[in-house]
Design an enzyme around this catalytic site. Structure first.
Site, mmCIF file in Angstrom:
data_model
loop_
_atom_site.group_PDB
_atom_site.id
_atom_site.type_symbol
_atom_site.label_atom_id
_atom_site.label_comp_id
_atom_site.label_asym_id
_atom_site.label_seq_id
_atom_site.Cartn_x
_atom_site.Cartn_y
_atom_site.Cartn_z
ATOM 1 N N HIS A 113 -1.546 -12.367 -2.297
ATOM 2 C CA HIS A 113 -2.546 -13.107 -1.522
ATOM 3 C C HIS A 113 -2.153 -14.562 -1.265
ATOM 4 O O HIS A 113 -2.947 -15.333 -0.754
ATOM 5 C CB HIS A 113 -3.910 -12.994 -2.219
ATOM 6 C CG HIS A 113 -4.426 -11.586 -2.208
ATOM 7 N ND1 HIS A 113 -5.497 -11.159 -2.934
ATOM 8 C CD2 HIS A 113 -3.994 -10.483 -1.516
ATOM 9 C CE1 HIS A 113 -5.704 -9.867 -2.718
ATOM 10 N NE2 HIS A 113 -4.798 -9.430 -1.862
ATOM 11 N N HIS A 122 0.817 -1.216 0.000
ATOM 12 C CA HIS A 122 0.000 0.000 0.000
ATOM 13 C C HIS A 122 0.853 1.270 0.000
ATOM 14 O O HIS A 122 0.411 2.303 -0.480
ATOM 15 C CB HIS A 122 -0.982 -0.018 1.172
ATOM 16 C CG HIS A 122 -2.169 -0.884 0.922
ATOM 17 N ND1 HIS A 122 -3.411 -0.644 1.457
ATOM 18 C CD2 HIS A 122 -2.321 -1.992 0.159
ATOM 19 C CE1 HIS A 122 -4.262 -1.579 1.045
ATOM 20 N NE2 HIS A 122 -3.617 -2.404 0.269
#
Ligand code: HEM
Length: 724
Positions: A267, A99
């Site tokens: 992920h 992020h």
């Protein structure tokens, strides 16, 4: 007047007249006023490190091995105040790094991990950055221990790398070199919405057309890094998610293969958190109560940590073994049917219709409990979109290929906004040159600079030709991601050689002459282009009766077409900077705003912008054969005429259509010159006018030339990361 006369309207018991909160700023009266503040950010006055701080010097003292060991230990040192899922902080730290880096966008090079901006608003409080404040706080003891020898910005990315390494993944490398800022950037446009996750129709002009996502934004919703995990506007639809993922990742310079690798590789570890009610969470850090001390999303109502944490609202891991680098993501995604379900927090997520007990990941606190794995709508896009699916299948069948593609994409994601390799530092910098680093071979420094200058002076090129070409070559530089600039001489390559603003016909002619001079001299063409500009400036100053020698540092190199990702240079094209045909610019921002934007990217201050524009106007670098803005009868002389005539009360200005203004004599009404909006702004904006007046004063000539040469030199050297 006694105390009883004190006006009662102000309720504050203490007298104060300071502009002490953002809601009190006075400029809201004139919302269209130019925001010149973006040219004076990150002042040394607000930097606690002071002006002599040199981060590269500090880095030399850093014990990288010890730091990495401490980070590795931290990964499995679970803290009771924010326990690690399965005893490993890897997932959280990788999300922190992703992020930090993922806000980068190719269009203007802004965003990204390069400054450590995530600790400041608005990013620290974006909904998508939920609970990353905990990740940063977990890193604090390490930051505290290593002090100024490592920046927060470097630490965020390094934590992501070490997290992967501690879960069995071999990264492509790591470079230190991101220096912290000490206040949020004011130049980055994150969108105009006033509501988090506002409807995506506000960003897409046409929701069927990815290219219509508002430029330069890199996310579909306000407050998200990329896309809504529950589907566009919170409505699950993997193909629409594919559309959104494709455009947002492309805005970050990622192709389909890199996109699948990143999503899957991300992920492969960690989990989503939504085992509770979002309504139990307190406000984001920036809005939280003072007693929260900078933390946000605090749950004072229920347990809210460990297995009960709520972040995105989705709940569950993507793989069977979420603290391990493996091929489990594709294994589950491709080998199961998935159905839509709601998480305990009420968020849409996909779950397998049927799954073997042993393939279910275990609970983060109790390994005897098995939990359902999940996929976000964006993950489902990796299976449902035909192009993404082909890539997913290839990765599934070739784990080594997937690992290598992910390693490279992760390195690109986390380093792209650092600019050229010359800015990298540390023992893990990969040797290989990568095309997105815009590689430039080293140029020679050992040639006879004066001899080359003499040849340029004798070449017959005009002052305007020399100065325009050097300026066009250098002005692409942007300090947001340190791309562009004169180094590399990419002005002779596609796409720059064909940009309208570079006047291809003039450019070809000038380059031919300069290439002839460079050849055999030992100097690179990039150096000769800059030297020609310097010769032009020196001649223009001489005409004004001032002898100057423009400072010059040799050593630029010439990049080849093979070293250049031409498409990635398209966004560097200056649309309007006072030197392109502004009439063709059909944008919803004014030309002067675009000029301001470019000036910020070039790293110039407002006075530097003023002196450069004014000087260039008298040199006569106007393109396209127009004479707009040349407020002088002595073109080619570096003079203060632009400022003198701009501020002359005997002149007045009248629009003559197409964004052109006539400058007329008040007494005779004769048209003396013509101007563009950008010229006029130096007389109309009260701050820019104040600078213009400095240079219009009778005693300003020497100062003007000195300041002009300094600003010019700054632009010419803005991209010289190869010299200290
Ligand atoms: C395609 C776009 C993506 C979407 C929509 C997405 C969405 C999400 C969501 C909703 C979460 C759960 C956050 C929480 O509740 O704690 C999450 C977690 C995570 N994401 Fe992504 N993600 C995307 C791409 C990526 C990429 C490119 C990476 C890294 C390369 C990444 C790495 C992670 C990691 C490691 C976690 C786990 C965090 C933890 O364990 O605490 N994601 N993501």
């Amino acid at each position: 007047m006694d105390g009883n006369d004190t006006p009662s309207v102000g309720k504050c018991p203490v007298m104060h007249g300071g502009m002490t909160s953002m809601g009190r700023t006075v400029m809201e009266w004139w919302p269209n006023a130019l925001n010149l503040d973006i040219l004076s950010q990150h002042d040394t006055k607000t930097n606690p490190m002071g002006k002599d701080f040199d981060y590269r010097e500090e880095l030399k003292k850093l014990d990288v091995k010890a730091l990495k060991q401490d980070l590795t230990d931290l990964m499995t040192d679970s803290q009771p105040w924010w326990p690690a899922d399965w005893g490993h902080y890897g997932g959280l730290m990788i999300r922190l790094a992703w992020h930090a880096a993922g806000s980068y966008r190719l269009f203007d090079g802004r965003g990204g991990a390069g400054t450590g901006n995530q600790r400041f608003a608005p990013l620290n409080s974006w909904p998508d950055n939920g609970n990353l404040d905990k990740a940063r706080r977990l890193l604090w003891p390490i930051k505290k221990k290593y002090g100024n020898k490592v920046s927060w910005a470097d630490l965020y990315i390094l934590a992501g790398n070490v997290a992967y390494e501690s879960m069995g993944f071999k990264t492509f490398g790591f470079a230190f070199g991101r220096e912290d800022i000490w206040a949020p950037e004011e130049d980055v446009y994150w969108g105009s919405e006033k509501e988090w996750l506002a409807d995506s129709v506000l960003r897409y002009a046409n929701s069927e057309d990815p290219a219509s996502l508002e430029a330069p934004l890199g996310a579909v919703h306000m407050g998200l890094i990329y896309v809504n995990p529950q589907g566009r506007d919170g409505k699950p639809d993997p193909l629409k998610s594919a559309h959104d993922v494709r455009v947002t990742f492309a805005r970050m310079a990622m192709n389909d293969e890199e996109t699948v690798a990143l999503t899957a590789g991300g992920h492969t570890v960690g989990k989503a958190h939504g085992n509770g009610l979002e309504s139990n969470l307190g406000p984001a850090p920036e809005a939280a109560d003072i007693s929260e001390q900078g933390l946000g999303w605090i749950n004072h109502k229920t347990r809210g940590i460990g297995r009960d944490a709520v972040t995105s609202g989705l709940e569950g891991a993507w793989t069977s073994h979420p603290t391990q680098w493996d091929n489990g993501y594709f294994d589950l995604l491709l080998n199961h049917e998935w159905e839509l379900k709601k998480s305990p927090a009420g968020a849409w997520q996909w779950q397998p219709v049927d799954i073997k007990e042993e393939d279910m990941p275990v609970d983060v606190e109790d390994p005897s409990i098995r939990k359902m794995p999940i996929m976000t709508d964006a993950d489902m896009a990796m299976k449902m979109d035909p192009d993404y699916r082909k890539i997913s299948e290839r990765f599934y069948n070739d784990f080594d290929y997937f690992s290598d593609t992910f390693a490279r994409a992760w390195f690109k994601l986390t380093h792209r906004d650092m600019g050229p390799k010359a800015r990298y530092f540390g023992p893990e910098v990969p040797q290989e040159d990568l095309i997105w680093q815009d590689p430039i071979p080293a140029g020679s420094t050992g040639y006879d600079v004066d001899a080359v200058k003499a040849k340029i002076a004798a070449s017959g090129l005009s002052v305007s030709e020399m100065v325009s070409t050097a300026w066009d070559s250098a002005r692409t530089y942007r300090q947001s991601d340190m791309r562009g600039g004169a180094n590399g001489a990419r002005i002779r390559l596609a796409p720059q050689k064909d940009w309208e603003g570079n006047e291809p016909a003039r450019l070809t002619k000038v380059l031919k002459v300069l290439e002839g001079i460079a050849s055999g001299s030992g100097a690179s063409l990039a150096d000769v282009i800059v030297l020609a500009g310097n010769v032009g400036i020196e001649q223009a100053a001489k005409k004004a009766g001032v002898d100057v020698k423009v400072p010059f540092s040799p050593g630029r190199g010439d990049a080849t077409a093979e070293m250049t990702d031409a498409d990635s240079f398209n966004p560097l094209e200056p649309l309007v900077d006072g030197y392109r045909n502004y009439q063709k610019a059909e944008y919803d921002v004014s030309p002067e705003e675009l000029m301001l934007d470019r000036t910020q990217l070039l790293g110039l201050t407002a006075p530097e912008m003023t002196v450069l524009v004014g000087g260039m106007r008298t040199i006569g670098t106007n393109h396209g054969g127009t004479k707009h803005g040349v407020f002088t009868d002595n073109v080619g002389t570096l003079s203060t005429d632009f400022f003198v005539n701009l501020t002359d009360t005997n002149n007045y200005w009248r629009p003559s259509g197409n964004g052109i203004y006539e400058i007329r004599d008040r007494a005779t009404d004769a048209v003396k010159w013509t101007a563009t909006r950008m010229d006029l702004v130096f007389g109309s904006n009260s701050v820019l006018r104040a600078y213009a007046e400095v240079y219009a004063q009778d005693d300003s000539k020497e100062k003007f030339i000195k300041d002009f040469v300094a600003a010019w030199t700054k632009v010419m050297n803005a991209d010289r990361f190869d010299i200290a």
